[in-house]
Scaffold this motif. Structure first.
Motif, PDB file in Angstrom:
ATOM      1  N   ARG A   1      46.131  43.963  40.863  1.00 45.06           N
ATOM      2  CA  ARG A   1      46.204  42.515  40.892  1.00 45.06           C
ATOM      3  C   ARG A   1      45.341  41.950  39.772  1.00 45.06           C
ATOM      4  O   ARG A   1      44.479  42.640  39.230  1.00 45.06           O
ATOM      5  N   VAL A   2      45.571  40.699  39.434  1.00 49.64           N
ATOM      6  CA  VAL A   2      44.793  40.031  38.394  1.00 49.64           C
ATOM      7  C   VAL A   2      43.516  39.477  39.016  1.00 49.64           C
ATOM      8  O   VAL A   2      43.565  38.595  39.876  1.00 49.64           O
ATOM      9  N   GLY A   3      42.376  40.008  38.574  1.00 48.45           N
ATOM     10  CA  GLY A   3      41.098  39.603  39.152  1.00 48.45           C
ATOM     11  C   GLY A   3      40.174  38.908  38.188  1.00 48.45           C
ATOM     12  O   GLY A   3      39.156  38.342  38.599  1.00 48.45           O
ATOM     13  N   ILE A   4      40.498  38.957  36.891  1.00 50.84           N
ATOM     14  CA  ILE A   4      39.753  38.209  35.887  1.00 50.84           C
ATOM     15  C   ILE A   4      40.754  37.589  34.918  1.00 50.84           C
ATOM     16  O   ILE A   4      41.913  38.006  34.861  1.00 50.84           O
ATOM     17  N   GLU A   5      40.320  36.605  34.164  1.00 53.66           N
ATOM     18  CA  GLU A   5      41.212  35.891  33.257  1.00 53.66           C
ATOM     19  C   GLU A   5      41.821  36.860  32.238  1.00 53.66           C
ATOM     20  O   GLU A   5      41.107  37.543  31.507  1.00 53.66           O
ATOM     21  N   PRO A   6      43.155  36.973  32.183  1.00 55.59           N
ATOM     22  CA  PRO A   6      43.786  37.852  31.183  1.00 55.59           C
ATOM     23  C   PRO A   6      43.350  37.499  29.763  1.00 55.59           C
ATOM     24  O   PRO A   6      43.210  36.323  29.411  1.00 55.59           O
TER      25      PRO A   6
END
Length: 433
Positions: free
Chosen positions: A185-190
């Motif tokens: 999952r996305v957990g920090i700003e891409p």
């Protein structure tokens, strides 16, 4: 009070100076003792042989490449002999090879590097997050800058029947290393920073299957292995390969069996030294000075793989599916990838695209020997500490720093006390007289 402030400021200045010296020494290898100081292949191989006598090695295969051709090979085994066609699991070096297949998809115009990856997926989608999932692109997945926080590392499964589906593994990998979430999952700003993600390559594995209509192993076989005549390479281990497979060892030197993986693209490639020597050559330069690709990929595609996409302390450390070890000349760098897994597996490939020189190491039974030897090869060739050697020396540098700080503090405390005693003695002597 003024004297105290003076000594304090002087001590701080010396400590800062010492820290700068240690950092400079770390970058230039002052705290490193390579396995040999001789740069020729014969001496290097002799030093490697001596090193493997001092440390446990289950199986070991190494090639030194010169001008794009095999210069020297060495094979060592604890029991069952190995040769240039023996199959080794290469762990995370798989990502480097997998990337060539993914870049082939780009050239076939099946995917684009900067299109949101969710646009291509039907079987599984990135779960909602507080960040914009549309910023998760193929380019950012390949360079570990997509903001994924899975922390994978895959341990694999001992039983083939326990292997998860791609979709369930992406949701939560049952073979995640201890202490990590295993949830893709996305957990920090891409694109805000780099964070290594095995799960990102498992997501790319799904992308390959969705856009090619083939299984990942079938796609890689038909588009990479067969065209390059890499006949000893596969992502799926089956019983028919057992006779060509090297032995695996636990940390206690006992033999064990290999693991099975859902995460093929990230960690499950099985290959041989001979095949990886062939793979090495796709990055060599032709008469026009560009990587020739052996007809598999365009020169500009190969160049893109080794261009920096993730920086640390002002230095490029990762391109597209490739580690960047050290900058050399003509805006080029020594690049490649390492692999590490459990039971102890360590692999490494380093490529100098300017000279065509390099090193390939496949090894079982020792957790970091291949990386140490490959980094020594870089150090002897360039006089510089590469990315992974820097990490290995960092702990030693911290100890040197702290010892130096302690000695500086002790020295100035001692100096202050000595001067105070001298002053006191002078005052007493003056009163007596």
């Amino acid at each position: 009070m003024k004297r105290f402030i003076k000594y304090t400021i002087t001590t701080i200045v010396f400590i800062i100076g010492w820290c700068i010296i240690v950092i400079f020494g770390l970058l230039n290898g002052w705290w490193h003792s390579p396995i040999t100081n001789d740069k020729d292949s014969e001496s290097f191989i002799g030093a490697v042989k001596e090193t493997t006598k001092k440390e446990f090695v289950g199986n070991f295969a190494m090639a030194i490449m010169k001008n794009g051709k095999v210069d020297k090979e060495i094979f060592i085994s604890h029991n069952k002999p190995v040769d240039r066609n023996t199959l080794f699991q290469v762990a995370s070096l798989s990502k480097f090879v997998s990337t060539v297949g993914i870049m082939k998809l780009v050239e076939l115009k099946k995917i684009e590097l900067d299109t949101p990856v969710n646009n291509y997926l039907k079987r599984w989608q990135l779960p909602p997050s507080q960040f914009n999932n549309d910023k998760v692109t193929v380019r950012r997945l390949l360079s570990h800058t997509a903001g994924l926080t899975d922390g994978l590392g895959y341990s694999g499964f001992k039983n083939r029947d326990s292997v998860q589906t791609l979709e369930s593994s992406l949701t939560k990998a049952k073979d995640a290393d201890e202490g990590v979430s295993g949830e893709v999952r996305v957990g920090i700003e891409p694109n805000s920073t780099g964070k290594y993600s095995g799960g990102g390559f498992t997501l790319l594995q799904l992308l390959v299957e969705e856009t090619s209509g083939q299984s990942f192993n079938e796609f890689m076989t038909s588009n990479v292995f067969t065209p390059l005549n890499m006949n000893n390479s596969t992502y799926i281990l089956n019983d028919s390969l057992n006779s060509r497979l090297c032995e695996f060892y636990n940390a206690d030197k006992t033999t064990t069996t290999p693991n099975y993986y859902t995460s093929l693209a990230a960690t499950s490639l099985y290959s041989s030294l001979a095949d990886l020597e062939t793979f090495f050559q796709i990055f060599l330069k032709g008469k026009n000075g560009e990587a020739i690709g052996r007809g598999l990929l365009k020169p500009e595609t190969l160049k893109l793989m080794r261009e920096g996409h993730w920086e640390m302390m002002g230095e490029d450390i990762y391109g597209l599916g490739s580690m960047i070890y050290i900058n050399i000349e003509n805006n080029e760098a020594i690049f490649g990838h390492d692999g590490k897994s459990t039971p102890p597996i360590n692999t490494a490939i380093r490529i100098n695209p300017v000279t065509g020189d390099g090193i390939i190491i496949l090894e079982t039974g020792n957790p970091d020997l291949a990386t140490r030897i490959a980094s020594d090869w870089v150090y002897l060739k360039t006089g510089k500490v590469d990315t992974l050697l820097f990490n290995m020396l960092f702990g030693k540098s911290i100890k040197i720093t702290l010892l130096g700080i302690l000695l500086i503090i002790v020295f100035f405390i001692g100096l202050a006390r000595w001067r105070r005693k001298r002053k006191t003695a002078a005052i007493i002597e003056g009163k007596i007289h």
